[in-house]
Design a protein around this motif. Structure first.
Motif, PDB file in Angstrom:
ATOM      1  N   ARG A  87       0.922  -1.013   0.067  1.00 37.65           N
ATOM      2  CA  ARG A  87      -0.067   0.000  -0.013  1.00 37.65           C
ATOM      3  C   ARG A  87       1.044   1.363   0.050  1.00 37.65           C
ATOM      4  NH1 ARG A  87      -5.422  -0.229   2.202  1.00 37.65           N
ATOM      5  NH2 ARG A  87      -4.908   1.784   2.647  1.00 37.65           N
ATOM      6  N   LEU A  88       0.307   2.368  -0.703  1.00 38.47           N
ATOM      7  CA  LEU A  88       1.250   3.361  -0.808  1.00 38.47           C
ATOM      8  C   LEU A  88       0.695   4.370   0.388  1.00 38.47           C
ATOM      9  CD1 LEU A  88       0.716   4.440  -4.440  1.00 38.47           C
ATOM     10  CD2 LEU A  88       2.908   3.353  -3.632  1.00 38.47           C
ATOM     11  N   ARG A  89       1.749   5.493   0.835  1.00 44.51           N
ATOM     12  CA  ARG A  89       1.202   6.261   1.934  1.00 44.51           C
ATOM     13  C   ARG A  89       0.166   7.069   1.362  1.00 44.51           C
ATOM     14  NH1 ARG A  89       6.734   8.885   4.005  1.00 44.51           N
ATOM     15  NH2 ARG A  89       7.904   7.022   4.398  1.00 44.51           N
ATOM     16  N   THR A  90      -0.689   7.296   2.405  1.00 43.87           N
ATOM     17  CA  THR A  90      -1.382   8.568   2.172  1.00 43.87           C
ATOM     18  C   THR A  90      -1.229  10.000   2.689  1.00 43.87           C
ATOM     19  OG1 THR A  90      -2.683   8.089   4.277  1.00 43.87           O
ATOM     20  CG2 THR A  90      -3.399   6.948   2.069  1.00 43.87           C
ATOM     21  N   THR A  91      -0.176   9.901   3.477  1.00 42.85           N
ATOM     22  CA  THR A  91       0.370  11.294   3.963  1.00 42.85           C
ATOM     23  C   THR A  91       1.858  11.291   3.496  1.00 42.85           C
ATOM     24  OG1 THR A  91       0.691  10.343   5.956  1.00 42.85           O
ATOM     25  CG2 THR A  91      -1.368  11.632   5.715  1.00 42.85           C
ATOM     26  N   SER A 121       3.969  13.508   9.074  1.00 42.24           N
ATOM     27  CA  SER A 121       3.145  13.426  10.269  1.00 42.24           C
ATOM     28  C   SER A 121       3.879  13.754  11.452  1.00 42.24           C
ATOM     29  CB  SER A 121       2.171  12.258  10.386  1.00 42.24           C
ATOM     30  OG  SER A 121       1.627  12.403  11.439  1.00 42.24           O
TER      31      SER A 121
END
Length: 79
Positions: free
Chosen positions: A61-65, A68
């Motif tokens: 899965r790719l990062r969404t941010t 942080s």
């Protein structure tokens, strides 16, 4: 043919080939014509195998941010 090129065999240039007799030029052309096409065939086969192997790589899965402040950087052990 190698005798005509002498110690310059590892650096064949168009100018050097132009100085060779016609028979030696033909021999060099035939040597390259016989040597180069199989390299493309081998390279194509290696690329095909590499492509098939990429199909078996696990999906991540790719990062969404992008960043942080709440989370510590990866590889650190802040508890």
């Amino acid at each position: 043919m190698a005798a005509g090129l002498g110690s310059r065999l590892d650096s064949v240039t168009p100018e050097l080939l132009a100085q060779l007799p016609a028979a030696a030029r033909a021999a060099v052309a035939v040597a390259f014509a016989d040597a180069v096409p199989p390299l493309f065939g081998y390279t194509g086969a290696i690329l095909a195998v590499a492509f098939v192997l990429t199909l078996f790589l696990p999906e991540r899965r790719l990062r969404t941010t992008a960043y942080s402040e709440d989370l510590p950087p990866e590889g650190t052990s802040d508890a």
